[in-house]
Enzyme design. Structure first.
Site, PDB file in Angstrom:
ATOM      1  N   MET A   1       0.826  -1.186   0.000  1.00  0.00           N
ATOM      2  CA  MET A   1       0.000   0.000   0.000  1.00  0.00           C
ATOM      3  C   MET A   1       0.881   1.263   0.000  1.00  0.00           C
ATOM      4  O   MET A   1       0.621   2.199  -0.744  1.00  0.00           O
ATOM      5  CB  MET A   1      -0.919  -0.024   1.220  1.00  0.00           C
ATOM      6  CG  MET A   1      -1.845   1.161   1.300  1.00  0.00           C
ATOM      7  SD  MET A   1      -3.180   1.148   0.103  1.00  0.00           S
ATOM      8  CE  MET A   1      -4.226  -0.066   0.800  1.00  0.00           C
ATOM      9  N   TYR A   2       1.910   1.267   0.845  1.00  0.00           N
ATOM     10  CA  TYR A   2       2.789   2.426   0.952  1.00  0.00           C
ATOM     11  C   TYR A   2       3.497   2.692  -0.372  1.00  0.00           C
ATOM     12  O   TYR A   2       3.530   3.822  -0.863  1.00  0.00           O
ATOM     13  CB  TYR A   2       3.807   2.193   2.081  1.00  0.00           C
ATOM     14  CG  TYR A   2       4.759   3.338   2.299  1.00  0.00           C
ATOM     15  CD1 TYR A   2       4.343   4.491   2.956  1.00  0.00           C
ATOM     16  CD2 TYR A   2       6.068   3.273   1.851  1.00  0.00           C
ATOM     17  CE1 TYR A   2       5.207   5.550   3.162  1.00  0.00           C
ATOM     18  CE2 TYR A   2       6.945   4.330   2.064  1.00  0.00           C
ATOM     19  CZ  TYR A   2       6.512   5.456   2.713  1.00  0.00           C
ATOM     20  OH  TYR A   2       7.367   6.507   2.906  1.00  0.00           O
ATOM     21  N   ALA A   3       4.053   1.645  -0.972  1.00  0.00           N
ATOM     22  CA  ALA A   3       4.770   1.802  -2.244  1.00  0.00           C
ATOM     23  C   ALA A   3       3.825   2.255  -3.355  1.00  0.00           C
ATOM     24  O   ALA A   3       4.180   3.101  -4.178  1.00  0.00           O
ATOM     25  CB  ALA A   3       5.452   0.496  -2.626  1.00  0.00           C
ATOM     26  N   THR A   5       1.102   4.018  -3.031  1.00  0.00           N
ATOM     27  CA  THR A   5       0.762   5.416  -2.782  1.00  0.00           C
ATOM     28  C   THR A   5       1.893   6.340  -3.225  1.00  0.00           C
ATOM     29  O   THR A   5       1.655   7.370  -3.864  1.00  0.00           O
ATOM     30  CB  THR A   5       0.457   5.626  -1.285  1.00  0.00           C
ATOM     31  OG1 THR A   5      -0.611   4.755  -0.908  1.00  0.00           O
ATOM     32  CG2 THR A   5       0.053   7.053  -1.002  1.00  0.00           C
ATOM     33  N   LYS A   6       3.136   5.960  -2.922  1.00  0.00           N
ATOM     34  CA  LYS A   6       4.279   6.769  -3.346  1.00  0.00           C
ATOM     35  C   LYS A   6       4.362   6.831  -4.871  1.00  0.00           C
ATOM     36  O   LYS A   6       4.665   7.878  -5.439  1.00  0.00           O
ATOM     37  CB  LYS A   6       5.578   6.216  -2.762  1.00  0.00           C
ATOM     38  CG  LYS A   6       5.721   6.489  -1.277  1.00  0.00           C
ATOM     39  CD  LYS A   6       7.072   6.077  -0.771  1.00  0.00           C
ATOM     40  CE  LYS A   6       8.095   7.039  -1.205  1.00  0.00           C
ATOM     41  NZ  LYS A   6       8.659   7.927  -0.216  1.00  0.00           N
TER      42      LYS A   6
END
Length: 94
Positions: A1-3, A5-6
């Site tokens: 999810m973090y990757a 979003t980035k």
């Protein structure tokens, strides 16, 4: 999810850069790797890249110098090297 979003933020920033540069508005996405601090210390990968990890002040100075130089900013040489290593090394090894 973090990757994901980035990646979205980087792509969206590039689109805004292309759309608004003719109006004199510069949009730039800062893309740091690890920077020393509490967040990075929680990742095991951060230990692997510790020699390439700048302090927040070092990163901020480098980033400020890159304002106006394109849609994606990886201003720190140590981060450029870290991104290259992360790109060429297989995921299973990282």
């Amino acid at each position: 999810m973090y990757a994901a979003t980035k990646h979205y933020v980087a792509w969206f920033s590039k689109c805004l850069h292309v759309e608004y540069r003719s109006k004199g508005i510069d949009v730039q996405c800062q893309a740091p790797f690890f920077v020393t601090g509490a967040m990075a210390s929680g990742f095991s990968e951060a230990k692997l890249f510790a020699p390439l990890t700048p302090t927040p002040d070092d990163y901020a100075r480098a980033a400020a110098r890159w304002i106006g130089h394109g849609a994606l900013c990886v201003p720190n040489l140590r981060h450029q090297i870290a991104w290259f290593i992360a790109y060429v090394v297989p995921d299973w090894l990282l």
